[in-house]
Design an enzyme around this catalytic site. Structure first.
Site, PDB file in Angstrom:
ATOM      1  N   ASP A  76       0.851  -1.200   0.000  1.00 53.40           N
ATOM      2  CA  ASP A  76       0.000   0.000   0.000  1.00 53.40           C
ATOM      3  C   ASP A  76       0.887   1.250   0.000  1.00 53.40           C
ATOM      4  OD1 ASP A  76      -2.131   1.674   0.195  1.00 53.40           O
ATOM      5  OD2 ASP A  76      -2.794   0.998   2.174  1.00 53.40           O
TER       6      ASP A  76
ATOM      7  N   LYS B 102       0.901   3.899  -1.976  1.00 58.07           N
ATOM      8  CA  LYS B 102       0.235   5.164  -2.335  1.00 58.07           C
ATOM      9  C   LYS B 102       1.208   6.122  -3.033  1.00 58.07           C
ATOM     10  CE  LYS B 102      -3.501   5.002   1.018  1.00 58.07           C
ATOM     11  NZ  LYS B 102      -3.161   3.851   1.864  1.00 58.07           N
TER      12      LYS B 102
ATOM     13  N   ASP C 181       3.894  10.886  -6.922  1.00 58.74           N
ATOM     14  CA  ASP C 181       4.909  11.857  -7.329  1.00 58.74           C
ATOM     15  C   ASP C 181       4.989  11.873  -8.872  1.00 58.74           C
ATOM     16  OD1 ASP C 181       7.136  13.609  -7.269  1.00 58.74           O
ATOM     17  OD2 ASP C 181       7.734  12.749  -5.348  1.00 58.74           O
TER      18      ASP C 181
HETATM   19  O1  6AU Z   1      -8.822  -1.242   8.962  1.00 64.40           O
HETATM   20  P1  6AU Z   1      -7.850  -0.189   9.388  1.00 64.40           P
HETATM   21  O2  6AU Z   1      -8.483   1.130   9.643  1.00 64.40           O
HETATM   22  O3  6AU Z   1      -6.993  -0.637  10.526  1.00 64.40           O
HETATM   23  O4  6AU Z   1      -6.811  -0.027   8.195  1.00 64.40           O
HETATM   24  C1  6AU Z   1      -7.207   0.361   6.917  1.00 64.40           C
HETATM   25  C2  6AU Z   1      -6.077   0.234   5.937  1.00 64.40           C
HETATM   26  C3  6AU Z   1      -4.875   1.081   6.264  1.00 64.40           C
HETATM   27  C4  6AU Z   1      -5.020   2.295   5.377  1.00 64.40           C
HETATM   28  O5  6AU Z   1      -3.764   2.825   5.011  1.00 64.40           O
HETATM   29  C5  6AU Z   1      -5.780   1.738   4.190  1.00 64.40           C
HETATM   30  O6  6AU Z   1      -6.520   0.634   4.657  1.00 64.40           O
HETATM   31  N1  6AU Z   1      -6.700   2.708   3.538  1.00 64.40           N
HETATM   32  C6  6AU Z   1      -6.644   2.966   2.176  1.00 64.40           C
HETATM   33  C7  6AU Z   1      -5.886   2.169   1.241  1.00 64.40           C
HETATM   34  C8  6AU Z   1      -5.919   0.733   1.290  1.00 64.40           C
HETATM   35  O7  6AU Z   1      -5.333   2.656   0.313  1.00 64.40           O
HETATM   36  C9  6AU Z   1      -7.390   3.969   1.602  1.00 64.40           C
HETATM   37  C10 6AU Z   1      -8.337   4.629   2.373  1.00 64.40           C
HETATM   38  O8  6AU Z   1      -9.079   5.446   1.883  1.00 64.40           O
HETATM   39  N2  6AU Z   1      -8.464   4.289   3.678  1.00 64.40           N
HETATM   40  C11 6AU Z   1      -7.678   3.345   4.286  1.00 64.40           C
HETATM   41  O9  6AU Z   1      -7.861   3.075   5.468  1.00 64.40           O
HETATM   42  O10 6AU Z   1      -3.708   0.374   5.903  1.00 64.40           O
END
Ligand code: 6AU
EC number: 2.4.2.10
Length: 513
Positions: free
Chosen positions: A342, A344, A347
């Site tokens: 992940d 992201k 750049d």
């Molecule tokens: O279930 P959580 O909240 O413990 O973790 C959610 C995971 C984290 C975030 O970096 C990721 O999902 N995430 C992402 C991703 C996957 O790109 C996008 C987003 O909008 N919200 C989010 O939580 O690793």
């Protein structure tokens, strides 16, 4: 007299090839006995064998950064080639050292270096397969092997069962352009016929293929000896009958390797995920947001059967090494889930391409999937897609269209532009990170992943917003649910992963009905 013919006679004279009645290790009676180990006592013969192997290497236009002789007989051959023709060499240990570095591969190499395997005789093909596998596990690319003598005892079929193709005397590789793509042909100038035809796509999509060429086949060896009256026609017939009736099957064809070849060769990554979801009845992506890779490795062994994707953030790991990440990759193949970094990316193209392929983590080498922001424009996708072609396995990305956090700036206009970029790079963008089903102009079945999934919580203290698996799939249109802390912070991670697997897949099936 050709060099191969002359060498065949020499091998007979030094009794590297003997005819009579021999009891083999397996107890089988054989009319021929070949033992090339003796050539080290005859430097001139060792030199000739090495020279012919090197000739074939040059004629085949094989490019390699190093050569690796399969222990033990091919080791001196590789050493002579290394010294005579200035080719750096690697040694693959049979067992890791029990002290010090515990290295399996000796010599200097970099990730993605191309290594050529050298073997003296191929009977079942098992040692070539094993060597290729081990070198690949250490980050080397292994696409070619040269074998001095093919005993024609089914090594070819065994190798093919492992995604490896054996063909004799390849002298020319021709690349030509078809309507859509580049193709390649292997041409055997001995018979001036095409011996093999491989599509460029299959080679590109999966550098797991290994082309094995042999300097000499047993049939050719027998013919040379017959022509020079070293053996009788009767003897040739006896040996050929023996070889035909003693075709060897590898006891345990390397199923994993085969599976890898089939999957990555024929299944584009989007379909691959759909297949995993159906096969494992899981649309759960575990977001393993832990800071210790050893812990993630252990966790992946425990929950690997219940997930379709494992997502990590490699920049939060305090013990990241390429060796450990390769271990995780091996588990992902065994347990049949894809590895998702992940990262992201956000750049300019040039920078992301460096971030993707270089640095300590070399993400492109091991991550099947990554996340990318559309914010910088579509150059970011062009750069990542181009870089992804450097590796032998399919790679893809999810574009971040909508975020789960409060106050996210991903408004409708942004989402629309993101979808347009996805359509432009539809081979590399396999889906979206989103909070709703996005409308696209093509009929591509983009995979929608929804993070922010928790059954017992509605938010965290930093603005993360949660919904249930059923809501994510049925109301928001998710294909894959991404769950992190819901599982990681539970009392029993394995049971909780199973619960989210069940809930997620139940909704997934309902949605698809
Ligand atoms: O279930 P959580 O909240 O413990 O973790 C959610 C995971 C984290 C975030 O970096 C990721 O999902 N995430 C992402 C991703 C996957 O790109 C996008 C987003 O909008 N919200 C989010 O939580 O690793």
């Amino acid at each position: 007299m050709s060099d191969a013919e002359q060498l065949s006679l020499q091998l007979f004279d030094i009794e590297a090839v003997k005819f009579g009645n021999f009891t083999l290790k397996s107890g089988i009676q054989s009319p021929i006995y070949i033992d090339l180990r003796v050539i080290i006592s005859y430097p001139a013969v060792l030199r000739s064998v090495s020279q012919l192997v090197n000739d074939l290497l040059e004629k085949s236009n094989i490019e390699c950064d190093s050569i690796c002789g399969v222990p033990y007989t091919a080791l001196p051959v590789a050493s002579v080639i290394s010294v005579e023709y200035n080719r750096p060499m690697l040694i693959r240990r049979k067992e890791a050292k029990s002290y010090g570095t515990k290295k399996m591969i000796e010599g200097i190499y970099k990730n993605n270096d191309q290594c050529l395997i050298i073997e003296d005789i191929v009977t079942t093909g098992s040692s070539v397969i094993e060597t290729a596998q081990s070198l690949r596990e250490h980050g080397l690319r292994v696409n070619n092997a040269i074998v001095f003598l093919d005993r024609e005892q089914n090594g070819k079929n065994n190798l093919e069962a492992n995604g490896i193709t054996l063909h004799g005397r390849v002298v020319l590789k021709v690349k030509y352009r078809t309507d859509q793509d580049w193709d390649e042909m292997w041409v055997d100038n001995n018979e001036t016929s095409l011996v093999r035809h491989v599509s460029y796509h299959s080679i590109c999509a999966n550098k797991q293929f290994l082309d094995v060429s042999s300097v000499l086949t047993l049939t050719e060896l027998l013919q040379h000896l017959l022509r020079h009256k070293r053996i009788t026609l009767d003897c040739v017939n006896q040996v050929q009958t023996f070889i035909k009736s003693n075709q060897v099957q590898l006891n345990q064809p390397n199923v994993d390797e085969k599976r890898t070849v089939v999957k990555s060769n024929y299944l584009p990554i989007r379909e691959h995920i759909r297949t995993i979801i159906e096969e494992k009845k899981s649309n759960l992506c575990l977001s393993a947001d832990l800071t210790n890779l050893d812990e993630i490795i252990e966790l992946s062994k425990q929950v690997g059967d219940y997930i379709c994707l494992l997502k990590i953030h490699c920049d939060i790991l305090n013990d990241f090494t390429m060796e450990k990440i390769r271990q995780l990759k091996t588990i992902s193949k065994e347990k049949n889930f894809l590895l998702f970094e992940d990262r992201k990316f956000a750049d300019i193209g040039n920078t992301v391409s460096l971030q993707y392929t270089k640095g300590l983590s070399q993400i492109c080498e091991w991550a099947d999937l990554v996340t990318v922001h559309a914010l910088p424009g579509d150059g970011i996708l062009k750069a990542l897609e181009e870089s992804s072609k450097e590796v032998g396995e399919p790679r893809g990305c999810f574009l971040l269209a909508q975020m789960s956090s409060k106050g996210a700036l991903t408004d409708e206009k942004y989402v629309k532009a993101t979808v347009q970029y996805a359509e432009k790079y539809q081979n590399f963008v396999i889906g979206f990170i989103a909070q709703s089903r996005l409308s696209t102009s093509s009929n591509i079945d983009y995979i929608h992943c929804t993070p922010g999934v928790h059954i017992n919580s509605s938010e965290d203290k930093f603005g993360q917003q949660y919904i249930s698996p059923a809501e994510a799939v049925l109301q928001r249109g998710a294909d894959v649910i991404i769950c992190g802390r819901a599982i990681l912070e539970s009392n029993d991670r394995v049971q909780t992963a199973k619960l989210y697997q069940t809930e997620g897949y139940k909704a997934y099936q309902q949605k698809r009905q």
